[in-house]
Scaffold this active site. Structure first.
Site, PDB file in Angstrom:
ATOM      1  N   ASP A  86       0.828  -1.205   0.000  1.00 45.68           N
ATOM      2  CA  ASP A  86       0.000   0.000   0.000  1.00 45.68           C
ATOM      3  C   ASP A  86       0.865   1.258   0.000  1.00 45.68           C
ATOM      4  O   ASP A  86       0.350   2.369  -0.119  1.00 45.68           O
ATOM      5  CB  ASP A  86      -0.983   0.006   1.178  1.00 45.68           C
ATOM      6  N   SER A  87       2.191   1.090   0.077  1.00 44.05           N
ATOM      7  CA  SER A  87       3.105   2.222  -0.107  1.00 44.05           C
ATOM      8  C   SER A  87       2.989   2.823  -1.490  1.00 44.05           C
ATOM      9  O   SER A  87       3.493   3.923  -1.739  1.00 44.05           O
ATOM     10  CB  SER A  87       4.550   1.775   0.147  1.00 44.05           C
ATOM     11  N   ASP A 143      -0.932  -6.387  -0.309  1.00 46.67           N
ATOM     12  CA  ASP A 143      -0.977  -5.692   0.978  1.00 46.67           C
ATOM     13  C   ASP A 143      -2.408  -5.224   1.250  1.00 46.67           C
ATOM     14  O   ASP A 143      -2.934  -4.367   0.534  1.00 46.67           O
ATOM     15  CB  ASP A 143      -0.032  -4.488   0.919  1.00 46.67           C
ATOM     16  N   LYS A 174      -0.950  -9.678   2.977  1.00 45.62           N
ATOM     17  CA  LYS A 174      -0.219  -9.218   4.164  1.00 45.62           C
ATOM     18  C   LYS A 174      -1.115  -8.329   5.004  1.00 45.62           C
ATOM     19  O   LYS A 174      -1.849  -7.487   4.465  1.00 45.62           O
ATOM     20  CB  LYS A 174       1.038  -8.435   3.764  1.00 45.62           C
ATOM     21  N   GLU A 176      -1.124  -6.003   8.890  1.00 47.66           N
ATOM     22  CA  GLU A 176      -0.264  -5.393   9.904  1.00 47.66           C
ATOM     23  C   GLU A 176      -0.766  -5.685  11.308  1.00 47.66           C
ATOM     24  O   GLU A 176      -1.972  -5.763  11.550  1.00 47.66           O
ATOM     25  CB  GLU A 176      -0.200  -3.872   9.695  1.00 47.66           C
ATOM     26  N   GLU A 244       9.740  -4.343  10.721  1.00 52.94           N
ATOM     27  CA  GLU A 244      10.072  -3.007  10.203  1.00 52.94           C
ATOM     28  C   GLU A 244      10.565  -2.079  11.314  1.00 52.94           C
ATOM     29  O   GLU A 244       9.927  -1.930  12.352  1.00 52.94           O
ATOM     30  CB  GLU A 244       8.862  -2.378   9.500  1.00 52.94           C
TER      31      GLU A 244
END
Length: 379
Positions: A86-87, A143, A174, A176, A244
């Site tokens: 999503d970056s 993501d 993925k 978080e 991260e």
């Protein structure tokens, strides 16, 4: 240092009866547009092959890609994993954070990445730069964006995970966070047939809570919590874990506590592998006279932005100087008899075309004078 004994997860490859029934309903209710292309599973990177790499001490490579051309480059380079992160919201769409990204936007980018990998699989010759000539088809991870999996009703997360598989052709998703609730969500997704990659440490989607992009795990208490989160997610059935922005000793301890591989970003070199953002590592936004912001943990392996700027400026100069296109880049020509016929056709209404040209020129000259004189007041 004493290693913690880990009981193998019993959920990683088990599909419970109740979960299977629910997943069947959700699969039938989600969009079923099949992704193009096919998979040669003999050379496909898988969750199992990644675990095997960790056990053998071989490092894992992961790079982000967000579209067809970037995925072609990453796949041809022989990476193990492509993360459609999503970056993309920050490096391609200009957002300040990843939070505005939606499922529809992520599916759009993920499907493009899948097409790029399929293109490489169909067209590329063996790459001598890859060790032993072993070509790899990368594992594709989508993501899941903010707002697509956090609900107490885990069916929401399942529907969105299935969208990544069915509509975009991803191999895994993925999510978080390492809380008990997040582990429950991961467990439900895995139990329903979709592989999940976890992510702990700095959580970009949670910056509204954390107050910004900050390193995590620099106190003993928080570092111990990260170890617990990692174990919790492993028990939930995830196949790999992103670490991260944390101290390297913490990332090392997490890695040694787990059977599954860890992928570090800003977490030192003792993880099972590394990931970087495509645009950052290649200097896509670099410029000869200034540099865009670059994370401290990112090594820049190229300055592609410099070449892009040089190419664009050379094009502008060539066009303005009348040098482009030259005859070399003007390949389409008429036969001589067709040229004569064309000239004869133009002769028939030459006077009318000249008159219309003069009228149009007069209109534009007057319009230009109005603009210069600012007859309608200042803008």
């Amino acid at each position: 240092m004493m290693m913690m004994m880990i009981r193998p997860s019993t959920t990683m490859f088990r599909l419970g009866t109740a979960a299977a029934a629910r997943s069947s309903q959700l699969l039938s209710s989600s969009s079923s547009s099949p992704p193009q292309g096919h998979r040669n599973f003999a050379s496909k990177v898988s969750a199992l092959s990644l675990t095997s790499k960790k056990r053998k001490g071989n490092k894992i490579t992961m790079v982000t890609a967000y579209d067809f051309p970037s995925s072609v480059h990453v796949a041809r380079a022989g990476m193990d994993i492509i993360l459609v992160g999503d970056s993309v919201g920050m490096v391609e769409l200009g957002y300040d954070t990843t939070q505005p990204m939606t499922m529809d936007a992520m599916i759009h980018h993920a499907a493009s990445v899948r097409r790029g990998v399929d293109f490489v699989e169909k067209t590329s010759a063996p790459n001598p730069a890859i060790a032993n000539g072993n070509e790899r088809i990368p594992l594709l991870v989508g993501d899941m964006p903010l707002g697509s999996y956090e609900y107490r009703d885990t069916d929401v997360a399942l529907r969105n995970a299935y969208r990544f598989i069915k509509e975009a052709g991803m191999d895994a998703v993925k999510i978080e966070g390492g809380s008990a609730r997040r582990a429950h969500t991961a467990h439900q997704i895995v139990e329903s047939g979709v592989a999940v990659m976890g992510h702990i440490g700095l959580l970009p989607q949670a910056i509204s809570v954390t107050g910004g992009f900050r390193a995590v795990g620099r106190t003993a208490t928080r570092a111990r919590q990260l170890v617990d989160e990692a174990l919790r997610l492993q028990d939930a059935g995830i196949f790999a874990l992103v670490l991260e922005c944390m101290p390297p000793n913490v990332a090392r301890e997490v890695t040694e506590c787990l059977e599954i591989p860890t992928i570090g970003i800003g977490a030192g070199n003792q993880t099972s592998g590394q990931v970087l953002v495509f645009h950052d590592m290649l200097g896509m936004l670099s410029h000869p006279h200034h540099e865009a912001f670059m994370p401290k943990f990112c090594k820049k392996y190229a300055s592609v932005g410099h070449s892009i700027q040089e190419g664009l400026q050379d094009f502008r100069k060539d066009v303005e100087g009348g040098q482009f296109p030259s005859e070399e880049y003007t390949p389409y020509a008429m036969k001589e008899d067709e040229k004569k016929l064309f000239d004869n056709l133009l002769e028939k209404d030459a006077d009318d075309r000249h008159r219309r040209h003069d009228e149009a020129a007069d209109r534009y000259v007057k319009a230009d004078e109005y603009e210069k004189l600012n007859l309608y007041g200042p803008k």
